[in-house]
Write a protein that holds these residues in place. Structure first.
Motif, PDB file in Angstrom:
ATOM      1  N   SER A  21       0.308  14.844  15.274  1.00 32.53           N
ATOM      2  CA  SER A  21      -0.429  16.082  15.478  1.00 32.53           C
ATOM      3  C   SER A  21      -1.007  16.612  14.168  1.00 32.53           C
ATOM      4  CB  SER A  21       0.498  17.150  16.076  1.00 32.53           C
ATOM      5  OG  SER A  21       1.429  17.588  15.098  1.00 32.53           O
ATOM      6  N   PHE A  22      -1.941  17.511  14.294  1.00 33.44           N
ATOM      7  CA  PHE A  22      -2.532  18.172  13.132  1.00 33.44           C
ATOM      8  C   PHE A  22      -1.458  18.887  12.329  1.00 33.44           C
ATOM      9  CE2 PHE A  22      -4.424  21.825  11.046  1.00 33.44           C
ATOM     10  CZ  PHE A  22      -5.492  21.254  10.385  1.00 33.44           C
ATOM     11  N   GLU A  23      -0.548  19.542  13.014  1.00 32.39           N
ATOM     12  CA  GLU A  23       0.522  20.282  12.342  1.00 32.39           C
ATOM     13  C   GLU A  23       1.410  19.346  11.521  1.00 32.39           C
ATOM     14  OE1 GLU A  23       2.811  23.385  10.951  1.00 32.39           O
ATOM     15  OE2 GLU A  23       0.850  23.415  11.903  1.00 32.39           O
ATOM     16  N   GLU A  24       1.754  18.193  12.088  1.00 33.25           N
ATOM     17  CA  GLU A  24       2.569  17.229  11.338  1.00 33.25           C
ATOM     18  C   GLU A  24       1.826  16.713  10.110  1.00 33.25           C
ATOM     19  OE1 GLU A  24       5.360  14.806  14.342  1.00 33.25           O
ATOM     20  OE2 GLU A  24       3.225  14.792  14.860  1.00 33.25           O
ATOM     21  N   ALA A  25       0.560  16.397  10.275  1.00 31.97           N
ATOM     22  CA  ALA A  25      -0.239  15.906   9.149  1.00 31.97           C
ATOM     23  C   ALA A  25      -0.364  16.978   8.069  1.00 31.97           C
ATOM     24  CB  ALA A  25      -1.615  15.475   9.636  1.00 31.97           C
ATOM     25  N   ARG A  26      -0.552  18.211   8.481  1.00 37.92           N
ATOM     26  CA  ARG A  26      -0.677  19.314   7.527  1.00 37.92           C
ATOM     27  C   ARG A  26       0.607  19.452   6.708  1.00 37.92           C
ATOM     28  NH1 ARG A  26       0.657  24.400   6.716  1.00 37.92           N
ATOM     29  NH2 ARG A  26       1.899  24.544   8.588  1.00 37.92           N
ATOM     30  N   LEU A  27       1.751  19.352   7.369  1.00 41.27           N
ATOM     31  CA  LEU A  27       3.023  19.468   6.665  1.00 41.27           C
ATOM     32  C   LEU A  27       3.195  18.359   5.634  1.00 41.27           C
ATOM     33  CD1 LEU A  27       5.370  20.445   9.623  1.00 41.27           C
ATOM     34  CD2 LEU A  27       4.597  21.905   7.744  1.00 41.27           C
ATOM     35  N   VAL A  28       2.779  17.160   5.992  1.00 42.28           N
ATOM     36  CA  VAL A  28       2.896  16.033   5.075  1.00 42.28           C
ATOM     37  C   VAL A  28       1.955  16.208   3.888  1.00 42.28           C
ATOM     38  CG1 VAL A  28       2.478  13.552   4.831  1.00 42.28           C
ATOM     39  CG2 VAL A  28       3.695  14.426   6.833  1.00 42.28           C
ATOM     40  N   LEU A  29       0.717  16.562   4.158  1.00 45.49           N
ATOM     41  CA  LEU A  29      -0.281  16.694   3.089  1.00 45.49           C
ATOM     42  C   LEU A  29       0.052  17.822   2.118  1.00 45.49           C
ATOM     43  CD1 LEU A  29      -3.499  16.129   5.188  1.00 45.49           C
ATOM     44  CD2 LEU A  29      -2.532  14.568   3.487  1.00 45.49           C
ATOM     45  N   ALA A  34       6.421  15.609  -1.806  1.00 47.84           N
ATOM     46  CA  ALA A  34       5.919  14.286  -1.427  1.00 47.84           C
ATOM     47  C   ALA A  34       5.672  13.435  -2.666  1.00 47.84           C
ATOM     48  CB  ALA A  34       4.623  14.428  -0.635  1.00 47.84           C
ATOM     49  N   LEU A  35       5.999  12.170  -2.536  1.00 46.06           N
ATOM     50  CA  LEU A  35       5.748  11.209  -3.604  1.00 46.06           C
ATOM     51  C   LEU A  35       4.610  10.291  -3.158  1.00 46.06           C
ATOM     52  CD1 LEU A  35       9.419  10.204  -4.452  1.00 46.06           C
ATOM     53  CD2 LEU A  35       7.974  11.840  -5.655  1.00 46.06           C
ATOM     54  N   THR A  36       3.692  10.032  -4.054  1.00 44.03           N
ATOM     55  CA  THR A  36       2.600   9.118  -3.740  1.00 44.03           C
ATOM     56  C   THR A  36       2.496   8.066  -4.830  1.00 44.03           C
ATOM     57  OG1 THR A  36       0.996  10.521  -4.871  1.00 44.03           O
ATOM     58  CG2 THR A  36       1.259  10.884  -2.519  1.00 44.03           C
ATOM     59  N   ARG A  37       1.973   6.934  -4.446  1.00 46.10           N
ATOM     60  CA  ARG A  37       1.727   5.889  -5.430  1.00 46.10           C
ATOM     61  C   ARG A  37       0.485   5.122  -5.001  1.00 46.10           C
ATOM     62  NH1 ARG A  37       3.246   0.796  -3.811  1.00 46.10           N
ATOM     63  NH2 ARG A  37       4.539   0.705  -1.982  1.00 46.10           N
ATOM     64  N   GLU A  38      -0.194   4.528  -5.953  1.00 46.21           N
ATOM     65  CA  GLU A  38      -1.390   3.767  -5.667  1.00 46.21           C
ATOM     66  C   GLU A  38      -1.029   2.449  -4.995  1.00 46.21           C
ATOM     67  OE1 GLU A  38      -5.248   1.927  -8.018  1.00 46.21           O
ATOM     68  OE2 GLU A  38      -3.737   3.068  -9.113  1.00 46.21           O
ATOM     69  N   ASP A  39      -1.776   2.082  -3.957  1.00 43.27           N
ATOM     70  CA  ASP A  39      -1.585   0.809  -3.285  1.00 43.27           C
ATOM     71  C   ASP A  39      -2.465  -0.214  -3.988  1.00 43.27           C
ATOM     72  OD1 ASP A  39      -1.402  -1.377  -1.646  1.00 43.27           O
ATOM     73  OD2 ASP A  39      -1.916  -0.324   0.192  1.00 43.27           O
ATOM     74  N   LEU A  40      -1.864  -1.064  -4.779  1.00 46.04           N
ATOM     75  CA  LEU A  40      -2.611  -2.018  -5.585  1.00 46.04           C
ATOM     76  C   LEU A  40      -3.281  -3.098  -4.738  1.00 46.04           C
ATOM     77  CD1 LEU A  40      -0.077  -2.368  -8.531  1.00 46.04           C
ATOM     78  CD2 LEU A  40      -2.095  -0.892  -8.383  1.00 46.04           C
ATOM     79  N   ASP A  41      -2.844  -3.262  -3.487  1.00 45.32           N
ATOM     80  CA  ASP A  41      -3.442  -4.248  -2.600  1.00 45.32           C
ATOM     81  C   ASP A  41      -4.672  -3.711  -1.868  1.00 45.32           C
ATOM     82  OD1 ASP A  41      -1.523  -6.194  -3.221  1.00 45.32           O
ATOM     83  OD2 ASP A  41      -0.148  -5.379  -1.733  1.00 45.32           O
TER      84      ASP A  41
END
Length: 45
Positions: A21-29, A34-41
């Motif tokens: 849902s939009f609400e779930e995506a909003r919470l994640v964003l 939150a930890l992010t990393r570049e996807d080298l692939d």
């Protein structure tokens, strides 16, 4: 980050994005822990 809510698009996205849902995506964003990393692939994305 500013997120704009569109009820019609939000309803369509639940079907398009496998039940996320939009609400779930909003919470994640907007999650301050939150930890992010570049996807080298992922070439060219």
């Amino acid at each position: 980050m500013e997120i704009e809510f569109d009820p019609d698009k939000a309803a369509a996205n639940i079907l398009r994005h496998e039940g996320v849902s939009f609400e779930e995506a909003r919470l994640v964003l907007l999650d301050p822990y939150a930890l992010t990393r570049e996807d080298l692939d992922a070439d060219g994305e």
